[in-house]
Design a protein around this motif. Structure first.
Motif, short mmCIF file in Angstrom:
data_model
loop_
_atom_site.label_atom_id
_atom_site.label_comp_id
_atom_site.label_asym_id
_atom_site.label_seq_id
_atom_site.Cartn_x
_atom_site.Cartn_y
_atom_site.Cartn_z
N MET A 1 0.75 -1.30 -0.15
CA MET A 1 0.17 -0.03 0.14
C MET A 1 0.86 1.33 -0.09
O MET A 1 1.96 1.39 0.63
CB MET A 1 -0.85 -0.10 1.09
CG MET A 1 -1.82 1.21 1.17
SD MET A 1 -2.96 1.25 3.00
CE MET A 1 -4.21 2.33 2.35
N GLU A 2 0.57 2.27 -0.89
CA GLU A 2 1.24 3.62 -0.64
C GLU A 2 0.40 4.59 0.20
O GLU A 2 -0.92 4.72 0.40
CB GLU A 2 1.36 4.26 -2.13
CG GLU A 2 1.81 3.01 -2.91
CD GLU A 2 3.28 3.00 -2.95
OE1 GLU A 2 3.86 4.06 -2.43
OE2 GLU A 2 4.00 1.99 -3.40
N ILE A 3 1.35 5.19 0.67
CA ILE A 3 0.79 6.69 1.85
C ILE A 3 -0.36 7.41 0.79
O ILE A 3 -1.10 7.83 1.36
CB ILE A 3 1.97 7.41 2.27
CG1 ILE A 3 2.86 6.62 3.34
CG2 ILE A 3 1.35 8.61 2.86
CD1 ILE A 3 4.10 7.25 3.78
N GLN A 4 0.18 7.69 -0.40
CA GLN A 4 -0.88 8.40 -1.33
C GLN A 4 -2.26 7.86 -1.30
O GLN A 4 -3.17 8.54 -1.33
CB GLN A 4 -0.11 8.33 -2.62
CG GLN A 4 -0.70 9.64 -3.71
CD GLN A 4 -0.68 10.90 -3.06
OE1 GLN A 4 0.39 11.22 -2.40
NE2 GLN A 4 -1.56 11.85 -3.22
N ALA A 5 -2.28 6.63 -1.22
CA ALA A 5 -3.72 6.01 -1.15
C ALA A 5 -4.52 6.58 -0.05
O ALA A 5 -5.76 6.57 -0.09
CB ALA A 5 -3.63 4.29 -1.09
N LEU A 6 -3.94 6.92 1.23
CA LEU A 6 -4.59 7.38 2.10
C LEU A 6 -4.82 8.73 1.94
O LEU A 6 -6.12 9.28 2.23
CB LEU A 6 -3.70 7.26 3.40
CG LEU A 6 -3.45 5.99 4.07
CD1 LEU A 6 -2.36 6.06 5.30
CD2 LEU A 6 -4.53 5.03 4.45
N LEU A 7 -3.93 9.42 1.42
CA LEU A 7 -4.05 11.13 1.33
C LEU A 7 -5.30 11.37 0.23
O LEU A 7 -6.02 12.37 0.25
CB LEU A 7 -2.89 11.94 0.73
CG LEU A 7 -1.74 11.52 1.87
CD1 LEU A 7 -0.59 12.37 1.33
CD2 LEU A 7 -2.16 11.91 3.28
N GLU A 8 -5.39 10.47 -0.72
CA GLU A 8 -6.36 10.50 -1.76
C GLU A 8 -7.88 10.48 -1.52
O GLU A 8 -8.87 10.80 -2.09
CB GLU A 8 -6.15 9.43 -3.05
CG GLU A 8 -4.86 10.02 -3.65
CD GLU A 8 -4.63 9.05 -4.84
OE1 GLU A 8 -5.15 7.75 -4.74
OE2 GLU A 8 -3.60 9.16 -5.55
N GLN A 9 -8.04 9.90 -0.06
CA GLN A 9 -9.31 9.75 0.47
C GLN A 9 -9.90 11.09 1.20
O GLN A 9 -10.15 11.04 2.23
CB GLN A 9 -9.46 8.49 1.52
CG GLN A 9 -9.12 7.30 0.66
CD GLN A 9 -9.48 5.99 1.58
OE1 GLN A 9 -10.38 5.58 1.90
NE2 GLN A 9 -8.50 5.24 1.59
N THR A 10 -9.86 11.93 0.30
CA THR A 10 -10.05 13.52 0.91
C THR A 10 -11.49 13.39 1.55
O THR A 10 -11.34 14.28 2.74
CB THR A 10 -10.19 14.58 -0.16
OG1 THR A 10 -11.14 14.03 -1.23
CG2 THR A 10 -8.77 14.64 -0.87
N ASP A 11 -12.15 12.82 1.41
CA ASP A 11 -13.69 12.79 2.08
C ASP A 11 -13.38 12.44 3.50
O ASP A 11 -14.24 12.55 4.44
CB ASP A 11 -15.01 12.15 1.46
CG ASP A 11 -14.37 10.63 1.27
OD1 ASP A 11 -13.51 10.36 0.81
OD2 ASP A 11 -15.39 9.84 1.43
N ARG A 12 -12.26 11.50 3.96
CA ARG A 12 -11.92 11.04 5.41
C ARG A 12 -11.18 11.94 6.16
O ARG A 12 -10.73 11.30 7.08
CB ARG A 12 -11.83 9.56 4.95
CG ARG A 12 -12.71 8.76 4.68
CD ARG A 12 -12.45 7.26 4.52
NE ARG A 12 -13.44 6.48 3.92
CZ ARG A 12 -13.58 5.23 4.00
NH1 ARG A 12 -12.62 4.46 4.59
NH2 ARG A 12 -14.55 4.45 3.50
N LEU A 13 -10.51 12.67 5.44
CA LEU A 13 -9.19 13.35 6.05
C LEU A 13 -9.75 14.56 7.19
O LEU A 13 -10.88 14.90 7.20
CB LEU A 13 -8.65 14.29 5.02
CG LEU A 13 -7.70 13.36 3.93
CD1 LEU A 13 -6.81 14.57 3.29
CD2 LEU A 13 -6.82 12.54 4.61
N PRO A 14 -9.01 14.54 8.15
CA PRO A 14 -9.46 15.52 9.15
C PRO A 14 -9.87 16.87 8.45
O PRO A 14 -9.00 17.56 7.87
CB PRO A 14 -8.31 15.73 10.31
CG PRO A 14 -7.53 14.50 9.90
CD PRO A 14 -7.81 14.13 8.73
#
Length: 275
Positions: free
Chosen positions: A1-14
Motif C-alpha cells: 500500500m502507498e501513503i498516497q492512497a490514504l491522502l487521496e481519500q479526501t472525504d475522510r481526512l480531518p
C-alpha cells in the motif's frame, strides 16, 4: 500500500478549520499578523465558543468572565491563545473514528503537547509553541489510518497483541510504511512548516536519523513522560528510564532530570475541549 492512497481519500481526512491551518503555517513567521488571526477566530462561532468555555473553566482560574476572543488575548496573551486555538481546531476536526477512542486519543495528545512545551521551555533549540503543536499532532498519522483504512488499523492492533511486536514493525509489515511517515505526508500536503512533519516522522526514534530533529527529540521526551504517567511510575522510576542522549539532542538544560516531578504531575488543562 502507498501513503498516497490514504491522502487521496479526501472525504475522510480531518477537517481542520482554515484559521487553524493559517495559524500553524504562521508559527515560524515573526511578522505574522496575529491580530488578524484572532479576528478570524472570533468570527468562527464554533471555535470561539469552545475556546471561551475552556478559558472560563476552573483550570484557568480567572476572576472575571471572558466574553470575547479579544479579551482572552489580553488576559492570556497571544501565545497561550494560539495553543488553545490549535488544540481546539484539531481536536474538533473529526467527530467519530472507527476503532479509536477519540476522547482518549486527544486527551493523550493534549498531555504530550503540554509536556513537549514544558521541555521546549528548558531547551536552547526548540520554540515552545512549535513544540506544543508538534506534540499535539505527533500521532496524526495513526488518526489518518483509522479514518481512511479502519480494517487495516484493526489488523495492525491485532498483530501487536498476538505477536507482541512494536507498532512500527506491525505497520511496516501490514502497510509498507509507518503512521509517523503517513503523518509527515499529511502535514506536507497541508503545507504546514516542514519541521513539524519532520518531527512527527522522527519522534519515536530521533537518534536513529542521520540528521536528527531537536523538535522530534522534545516530542520523544514528552512521550516518555506521558508513558510513565500512564503506567503510574514514580519519580525514581521515570528518572531511571529517562533517555539522557535524547535530552541532549533536544538541547534541554542539565537540571531538567531533577525537575521531572513537575512533568510527572503535568495536566494539560485542555480536556474540556473534548466535552
Amino acid at each position: 500500500m502507498e501513503i498516497q492512497a490514504l491522502l487521496e481519500q479526501t472525504d475522510r481526512l480531518p477537517n481542520v478549520p482554515e484559521v487553524v491551518r493559517q495559524l500553524i503555517q504562521q508559527l515560524n513567521n515573526p511578522a505574522a499578523d496575529y491580530g488578524e488571526i484572532a479576528e478570524k477566530v472570533g468570527k468562527d462561532q464554533t471555535l470561539s465558543l469552545k475556546i471561551l468555555r475552556l478559558v472560563n473553566s476552573a483550570h484557568f482560574g480567572l476572576s472575571n468572565k471572558v466574553s470575547s476572543i479579544d479579551q482572552a488575548v489580553v488576559l492570556l496573551g497571544m501565545s497561550r491563545l494560539k495553543t488553545l486555538v490549535i488544540a481546539s481546531g484539531l481536536s474538533g476536526s473529526v467527530k467519530e473514528v472507527e476503532g479509536l477512542d477519540l476522547k482518549k486519543f486527544w486527551s493523550e495528545s493534549f498531555r504530550v503537547a503540554a509536556l513537549a512545551k514544558w521541555f521546549a521551555e528548558r531547551s536552547t533549540q526548540v520554540e515552545p509553541d512549535m513544540a506544543f503543536t508538534a506534540g499535539l499532532i505527533h500521532n496524526i498519522g495513526r488518526l489518518l489510518l483509522h479514518l481512511a483504512q479502519p480494517m487495516r488499523a484493526q489488523a495492525i492492533q491485532t498483530l501487536i497483541e498476538e505477536k507482541g511486536c512494536s507498532r512500527s514493525d506491525a505497520e511496516t509489515e501490514r502497510l509498507g510504511f509507518t503512521t509517523p511517515e503517513a503523518g509527515q505526508a499529511l502535514l506536507d500536503m497541508w503545507k504546514f512548516p516542514s519541521e513539524l512533519g519532520l518531527a512527527v516522522r522522527q519522534h519515536k526514534q530521533p537518534a536513529s536519523f542521520e540528521d536528527p530533529s531537536a523538535l522530534a527529540a522534545v516530542v520523544n521526551l514528552a512521550c516518555v513522560v506521558n508513558a510513565s504517567i500512564r503506567r503510574g511510575d514514580d519519580l525514581a522510576t521515570l528518572q531511571s528510564k529517562f533517555p539522557a542522549d535524547i535530552a541532549e539532542l533536544a538541547g534541554t538544560s542539565p537540571d531538567t532530570i531533577g525537575n521531572l516531578d513537575e512533568a510527572l504531575n503535568m495536566e494539560s488543562g485542555l480536556d474540556g475541549l473534548n466535552d
